[in-house]
Design a protein around this motif. Structure first.
Motif, PDB file in Angstrom:
ATOM      1  N   THR A  58       0.852  -1.196   0.000  1.00  0.00           N
ATOM      2  CA  THR A  58       0.000   0.000   0.000  1.00  0.00           C
ATOM      3  C   THR A  58       0.890   1.249   0.000  1.00  0.00           C
ATOM      4  OG1 THR A  58      -0.126   0.107   2.415  1.00  0.00           O
ATOM      5  CG2 THR A  58      -1.839  -1.177   1.280  1.00  0.00           C
ATOM      6  N   ALA A  59       2.194   1.062   0.184  1.00  0.00           N
ATOM      7  CA  ALA A  59       3.121   2.198   0.206  1.00  0.00           C
ATOM      8  C   ALA A  59       4.123   2.075  -0.952  1.00  0.00           C
ATOM      9  CB  ALA A  59       3.807   2.261   1.559  1.00  0.00           C
ATOM     10  N   ILE A  60       5.399   1.825  -0.632  1.00  0.00           N
ATOM     11  CA  ILE A  60       6.472   1.819  -1.638  1.00  0.00           C
ATOM     12  C   ILE A  60       6.471   0.540  -2.477  1.00  0.00           C
ATOM     13  CG2 ILE A  60       8.995   1.770  -1.845  1.00  0.00           C
ATOM     14  CD1 ILE A  60       9.059   3.485   0.741  1.00  0.00           C
ATOM     15  N   GLN A  61       6.718   0.674  -3.783  1.00  0.00           N
ATOM     16  CA  GLN A  61       6.776  -0.492  -4.687  1.00  0.00           C
ATOM     17  C   GLN A  61       8.230  -0.842  -5.032  1.00  0.00           C
ATOM     18  OE1 GLN A  61       3.591  -1.660  -5.329  1.00  0.00           O
ATOM     19  NE2 GLN A  61       3.127   0.047  -3.977  1.00  0.00           N
ATOM     20  N   PHE A  62       8.525  -2.152  -5.108  1.00  0.00           N
ATOM     21  CA  PHE A  62       9.853  -2.613  -5.536  1.00  0.00           C
ATOM     22  C   PHE A  62       9.780  -3.045  -7.007  1.00  0.00           C
ATOM     23  CE2 PHE A  62      10.611  -4.389  -0.960  1.00  0.00           C
ATOM     24  CZ  PHE A  62      10.810  -3.106  -0.482  1.00  0.00           C
TER      25      PHE A  62
END
Ligand SMILES: [Fe+2]
Ligand SMILES: [Fe+2]
Length: 259
Positions: free
Chosen positions: A214-218
């Motif tokens: 729901t926050a940072i994407q890899f």
């Protein structure tokens, strides 16, 4: 009638709502997604959090979860990730977590299906493992509900996601899990978090799906950590009788790129 389950993963919430992780206000990301959830998925039957609710195990992260989900909380279940503090999760969300100590798991019925959440957290480690106790509990759960189609949820994926650095921190004893599942053909899917990206593969004959954070994407398929420029998202799982379909929903745009 179609039954909907939403999987939300890797909130990485911080001490204060306005705090940022790599330039990303993780609480704001979750709030934007919850606006979308309340607009389009407010009638969902179950919300499953698959770990890393907190970025650093702060009690405030669980208090924010309580406040942000508010009206949805009675339909929420959860399991911990490597960044979570299970004791604090239990302390802040006691009515949503079974038992007063030990692994944080869940098992419940939704529209005739069985939902099982496993605790793959290893104290002080980034990788995951299912303890002997968890493996035995799972085997017992599955044998007691052998006639129900079943979905499993756990933070750490039990398969490679074809990313060098992430594959080092996966579930270490996937073979023990596969052995238990070999005797449980009712398991239709395994849903995980931890890798902050959408990926699908197989553990023996069982589909495994990972879900965006729901926050940072890899970024996928990398040697080391790289941030992707896709917006935050969550997974929708739809059950229609005996059939299951799943897809990812994302915010329309990336408001807060990680740096
Ligand atoms: Fe995470
Ligand atoms: Fe994780």
């Amino acid at each position: 009638m179609t039954t909907q389950i939403l999987q939300l993963s890797d909130f990485h919430l911080l001490k204060n709502r306005a705090d940022e992780l790599r330039g990303v206000p993780t609480a704001d990301c979750l709030m934007d997604l919850l606006t979308l959830v309340r607009t389009n998925y407010s009638a969902a039957d179950l919300f499953v959090f698959t770990g890393d609710i907190a970025a650093y195990g702060d009690v405030e992260a669980y208090q924010q979860t309580r406040e942000l989900f508010a009206d949805l909380l009675p339909r929420c279940v959860m399991i911990p990730g490597n960044h979570d503090d299970s004791d604090l999760m239990r302390e802040v969300l006691p009515e949503r977590i079974a038992g007063s100590s030990g692994p944080v798991t869940f098992a419940c019925d939704v529209a005739g299906w069985r939902m099982i959440g496993l605790d793959s957290h290893v104290a002080g480690a980034v990788h995951g493992e299912l303890s002997g106790e968890q493996i035995a509990w799972l085997a017992d759960e599955l044998s007691q509900h052998a006639d129900q189609p079943t979905l499993l949820f756990m933070h750490h994926p039990p398969i490679s996601v074809a990313s060098v650095w992430l594959d080092r921190i996966m579930l270490r004893n996937a073979n023990e899990l596969a052995e238990v599942l070999h005797a449980a053909p009712q398991v239709r899917g395994i849903f995980c978090g931890h890798v902050h990206q959408e990926f699908s593969g197989m553990l023996s004959a069982i589909p495994v799906h990972t879900t965006p954070a729901t926050a940072i994407q890899f970024s996928p398929h990398t040697e080391e950590l790289e941030f992707d420029h896709l917006p935050p998202g969550f997974r929708v799982i739809e059950l229609d009788g005996d059939a299951m379909h799943t897809h990812i929903v994302r915010l329309p745009e990336l408001k807060y790129p990680a740096t």
